[in-house]
Design an enzyme around this catalytic site. Sequence first.
Site, PDB file in Angstrom:
ATOM      1  N   SER A  92      -8.313   3.028   9.615  1.00  0.00           N
ATOM      2  CA  SER A  92      -7.794   1.822   8.975  1.00  0.00           C
ATOM      3  C   SER A  92      -8.958   0.950   8.560  1.00  0.00           C
ATOM      4  CB  SER A  92      -6.883   1.058   9.941  1.00  0.00           C
ATOM      5  OG  SER A  92      -7.629   0.586  11.051  1.00  0.00           O
ATOM      6  N   LYS A  93      -8.648  -0.172   7.957  1.00  0.00           N
ATOM      7  CA  LYS A  93      -9.702  -1.061   7.470  1.00  0.00           C
ATOM      8  C   LYS A  93     -10.609  -1.548   8.597  1.00  0.00           C
ATOM      9  CE  LYS A  93      -7.443  -2.775   3.283  1.00  0.00           C
ATOM     10  NZ  LYS A  93      -6.916  -3.959   2.571  1.00  0.00           N
ATOM     11  N   ARG A  94     -10.044  -1.703   9.786  1.00  0.00           N
ATOM     12  CA  ARG A  94     -10.894  -2.199  10.888  1.00  0.00           C
ATOM     13  C   ARG A  94     -11.929  -1.168  11.305  1.00  0.00           C
ATOM     14  NH1 ARG A  94      -6.302  -0.536  13.572  1.00  0.00           N
ATOM     15  NH2 ARG A  94      -6.626   0.747  15.449  1.00  0.00           N
TER      16      ARG A  94
END
Length: 491
Positions: free
Chosen positions: A243-245
């Site tokens: 994911s973006k994290r």
Amino acid sequence: MTVRVRFAPSPTGFLHVGGARTALFNWLYARRAGGTFLLRVEDTDRARSRPEHTRAIVDGLAWLGLDVDEGPVFQADGVERHRRDALNLLGQGAAYRCFCSAEKLAARREEAKRAGSGFGYDGRCGRLDAAVSAARADAGESFAVRVRVPEEAIEWDDMVHGPMSFPARSIDDFIVLRSDGTPVYNLAVVSDDAEAGITHVIRGDDHLSNTPKQILLYRALGRPLPAFGHVPLILGPDGKRLSKRHGALSVLAYRDDGYLPAGMMNFLALLGWSPGDDREVFDVEGLIGAFSIGRVLKKSAVFDLEKLGWLNGRHIADAPAADLAAAVVEILGRQAREEGRDPAGSHPGLQTSPERLARIIDLVKGRPRTLPALARQVAPFFAVSVFYDEDAVKRFWKRPEETAFHLRRLAERLAGDAAFRDVETLESEVRGLAADLEVGAGRIINPLRVALMGQCVSPGIFEVLEAMGRARALARLAAAVRFLEARVATA
């Protein structure tokens, strides 16, 4: 057979690292085989598709160096062909009209849930008499088109996973044309791939459940079946889906953060693929020569930002300095403008010759992992003044009066043109001063490094002196002496 592969992203978002890795594996497979790499934009979701996303996908592939042989072609342009294929299936009895409305299906699903049983379409419309089905359609009753799934296992030899099998009756009769006349994804993909003559479909493991349906469609349409290969998903360091994290950004975000396309390509290639030996650093030709779909791993890959930084640093170190110079100048200029400074006034030395700039880049490019980090290493050679790192001051300028004295004597020794004749002469002068003062060479060299670069570490200090030049080096020494004398005065 001429190999033909495709990358088929949806323009509902930017080209993220997972999609870029899939595109890279297809591209490498095509280049290794002397085949064709096609780009198809699957834009049938009109509500979510955006032209700017299509442009970002194209730009992202171009930045990575994944040149496209054909395309982009757009899936939406083939909608009429998709419908013809669906009606062809209906006409030959491989599919049937389904008059079950969404409301009826939802009610049956809820009923099955209350009964504690799973819901699957029971094929009731497939048992309608053909004449009755046609009459209901002629009367204007809305219908979807469903494919009849044969009662047999669906098998294929996956290029990554080996023999794969979906048991009989594990798939319900599935819709290929909605009641509003729009084609469903699986039909559109098969129709497009068959039309384009795609020979190998290489995509993510998340498409595994689509493959048996698509195999049935190829067979029902009488089209040649491509080879399928499903590459592992990319996970974050915590084992969860990327994911973006974790760093699942647009590849163009990595470009903007100062990663090289060669470094990014190298990193993506190693996410789920192994060359079979200990090699980790590859240029483009090396990747093409080493790539084999048979060496794509079955298990999920882990996105490691630290590994990306290390690989990118290796590619920066290996790149010709002339290829890095424009980016360094642009970054320093942009930083100056963002801080409200005049780039030319802040780094007047950037007007230097390309040869001198390249020499300085060559001197410092071994450590940085991104282009902005490289620019920070280059900046002290040209800045009007240098910022002294507080830790460096505490460590190497802890005796300010003595250090000021040493640096003044060194400036006197380096004042003549002869001292800057070459690196060897500069080393001789610096070490000669230490001998004259009867101190260890480190007592001169380490304070000198802080004076010139403002920090504890740098490339070889004699090479730094030579690259900086006599005028700027003497100015730095004078500024350091003033700084130290001010500290003595206020102590």
